[in-house]
Scaffold this motif. Structure first.
Motif, PDB file in Angstrom:
ATOM      1  N   LEU A  25      -5.613  51.393  68.884  1.00 18.85           N
ATOM      2  CA  LEU A  25      -4.439  50.642  68.446  1.00 18.85           C
ATOM      3  C   LEU A  25      -3.442  50.436  69.592  1.00 18.85           C
ATOM      4  N   GLU A  26      -3.443  51.359  70.546  1.00 23.46           N
ATOM      5  CA  GLU A  26      -2.581  51.208  71.727  1.00 23.46           C
ATOM      6  C   GLU A  26      -3.096  50.142  72.685  1.00 23.46           C
ATOM      7  N   VAL A  27      -4.416  50.071  72.867  1.00 26.32           N
ATOM      8  CA  VAL A  27      -4.968  49.190  73.898  1.00 26.32           C
ATOM      9  C   VAL A  27      -5.476  47.852  73.368  1.00 26.32           C
ATOM     10  N   MET A  28      -5.463  47.670  72.051  1.00 26.89           N
ATOM     11  CA  MET A  28      -5.984  46.428  71.470  1.00 26.89           C
ATOM     12  C   MET A  28      -4.999  45.281  71.587  1.00 26.89           C
ATOM     13  N   ALA A  29      -5.560  44.091  71.602  1.00 23.23           N
ATOM     14  CA  ALA A  29      -4.758  42.878  71.519  1.00 23.23           C
ATOM     15  C   ALA A  29      -4.268  42.720  70.078  1.00 23.23           C
ATOM     16  N   PRO A  30      -3.151  42.024  69.880  1.00 22.94           N
ATOM     17  CA  PRO A  30      -2.724  41.726  68.509  1.00 22.94           C
ATOM     18  C   PRO A  30      -3.847  40.995  67.762  1.00 22.94           C
ATOM     19  N   GLU A  31      -4.019  41.324  66.507  1.00 21.10           N
ATOM     20  CA  GLU A  31      -5.057  40.795  65.633  1.00 21.10           C
ATOM     21  C   GLU A  31      -6.456  41.320  65.972  1.00 21.10           C
ATOM     22  N   GLY A  32      -6.522  42.295  66.872  1.00 19.23           N
ATOM     23  CA  GLY A  32      -7.792  42.966  67.117  1.00 19.23           C
ATOM     24  C   GLY A  32      -8.173  43.786  65.895  1.00 19.23           C
ATOM     25  N   ILE A  33      -9.469  44.034  65.731  1.00 17.83           N
ATOM     26  CA  ILE A  33      -9.927  44.729  64.529  1.00 17.83           C
ATOM     27  C   ILE A  33     -10.812  45.924  64.877  1.00 17.83           C
ATOM     28  N   ILE A  34     -10.592  46.992  64.132  1.00 23.97           N
ATOM     29  CA  ILE A  34     -11.414  48.201  64.217  1.00 23.97           C
ATOM     30  C   ILE A  34     -12.195  48.274  62.908  1.00 23.97           C
ATOM     31  N   VAL A  35     -13.514  48.348  63.004  1.00 21.76           N
ATOM     32  CA  VAL A  35     -14.357  48.436  61.811  1.00 21.76           C
ATOM     33  C   VAL A  35     -15.017  49.814  61.789  1.00 21.76           C
ATOM     34  N   LEU A  36     -14.720  50.568  60.742  1.00 21.58           N
ATOM     35  CA  LEU A  36     -15.309  51.888  60.551  1.00 21.58           C
ATOM     36  C   LEU A  36     -16.337  51.792  59.428  1.00 21.58           C
ATOM     37  N   VAL A  37     -17.599  52.064  59.739  1.00 24.42           N
ATOM     38  CA  VAL A  37     -18.622  52.151  58.698  1.00 24.42           C
ATOM     39  C   VAL A  37     -18.783  53.640  58.428  1.00 24.42           C
ATOM     40  N   ILE A  38     -18.389  54.034  57.218  1.00 27.81           N
ATOM     41  CA  ILE A  38     -18.305  55.448  56.878  1.00 27.81           C
ATOM     42  C   ILE A  38     -19.501  55.855  56.019  1.00 27.81           C
ATOM     43  N   TYR A  39     -20.335  56.699  56.616  1.00 35.06           N
ATOM     44  CA  TYR A  39     -21.492  57.262  55.911  1.00 35.06           C
ATOM     45  C   TYR A  39     -21.080  58.655  55.443  1.00 35.06           C
ATOM     46  N   HIS A  40     -21.020  58.863  54.144  1.00 32.98           N
ATOM     47  CA  HIS A  40     -20.465  60.105  53.615  1.00 32.98           C
ATOM     48  C   HIS A  40     -21.412  60.829  52.666  1.00 32.98           C
ATOM     49  N   GLY A  41     -22.704  60.594  52.823  1.00 32.07           N
ATOM     50  CA  GLY A  41     -23.695  61.213  51.947  1.00 32.07           C
ATOM     51  C   GLY A  41     -24.171  62.575  52.416  1.00 32.07           C
ATOM     52  N   HIS A  42     -23.481  63.180  53.367  1.00 30.00           N
ATOM     53  CA  HIS A  42     -23.811  64.530  53.838  1.00 30.00           C
ATOM     54  C   HIS A  42     -22.494  65.302  53.905  1.00 30.00           C
ATOM     55  N   PRO A  43     -22.518  66.634  53.900  1.00 30.44           N
ATOM     56  CA  PRO A  43     -21.277  67.408  53.803  1.00 30.44           C
ATOM     57  C   PRO A  43     -20.232  67.071  54.873  1.00 30.44           C
ATOM     58  N   GLU A  44     -20.652  66.964  56.127  1.00 33.33           N
ATOM     59  CA  GLU A  44     -19.692  66.643  57.188  1.00 33.33           C
ATOM     60  C   GLU A  44     -19.152  65.224  57.025  1.00 33.33           C
ATOM     61  N   GLY A  45     -19.990  64.316  56.525  1.00 33.48           N
ATOM     62  CA  GLY A  45     -19.558  62.949  56.290  1.00 33.48           C
ATOM     63  C   GLY A  45     -18.500  62.862  55.198  1.00 33.48           C
TER      64      GLY A  45
END
Length: 190
Positions: free
Chosen positions: A128-148
């Motif tokens: 968020l500090e180094v991105m250009a305005p309107e830049g996007i971060i996409v998190l694909v969250i795999y949560h089918g295991h305990p640590e996830g």
């Protein structure tokens, strides 16, 4: 109309943000699929920086990048994504328009080695500090295991606290699927 599945939707979001000549980050290179996808988006004049703590992931990605003859537009680091800000050259700052995380473990790799919420949150803050305005971060969250599941809970708690003046945060998921299907959190810098 057909609802877009999780991984295609992640790519749609990145395609809307990342253009020829931009800088992009693959925060978890894994087997290199997203790295190559981003390298196509940034084109000959852009650059992709990829991160993974596992040597196997970096080697897999290097091979895929070489197969697609994109070595000149990709730099790989065998480092945590929590080190993004110190690894990126200053010339990349404010030029990053897209970043992607596939959280969990390396497909086909050691399932004991997983992404951790503290390093992922640190990486998001740096992006968020180094991105250009309107830049996007996409998190694909795999949560089918305990640590996830733990990472999901901590990430969701964190992203809901991001100041809306700083970024828009979207959650995209199918809520009637079994076995903890992955979902997306997208963060668009304002």
């Amino acid at each position: 109309m057909k609802l877009e599945r999780i991984l295609p939707f992640a790519r749609t979001l990145l395609q809307k943000a990342v253009k020829e000549g931009d800088v992009a980050v693959d925060a978890t290179v894994g087997n290199g699929h997203d790295t190559v996808f981003l390298a196509k988006l940034v084109g000959e004049t852009g650059h992709v920086y990829g991160f993974d703590i596992q040597q196997q992931a970096v080697e897999n990605t290097k091979q895929k990048v070489t197969e697609h003859e994109m070595e000149n537009r990709v730099t790989l680091f065998q480092k945590s994504h929590a080190e993004i800000k110190e690894a990126l050259p200053p010339s990349a700052f404010k030029r990053v328009t897209g970043a992607v995380f596939n959280l969990g473990y390396l497909p086909g790799g050691d399932k004991a080695i997983v992404t951790r919420p503290a390093s992922t949150i640190k990486a998001i803050e740096q992006l968020l500090e180094v991105m250009a305005p309107e830049g996007i971060i996409v998190l694909v969250i795999y949560h089918g295991h305990p640590e996830g599941a733990l990472e999901r809970d901590e990430l969701m708690q964190y992203v809901t606290t991001i100041d809306q003046q700083k970024a828009h945060v979207l959650q995209y998921q199918f809520i009637n699927q079994k076995n903890n299907p992955p979902f997306i959190v997208a963060i668009e810098k304002r």
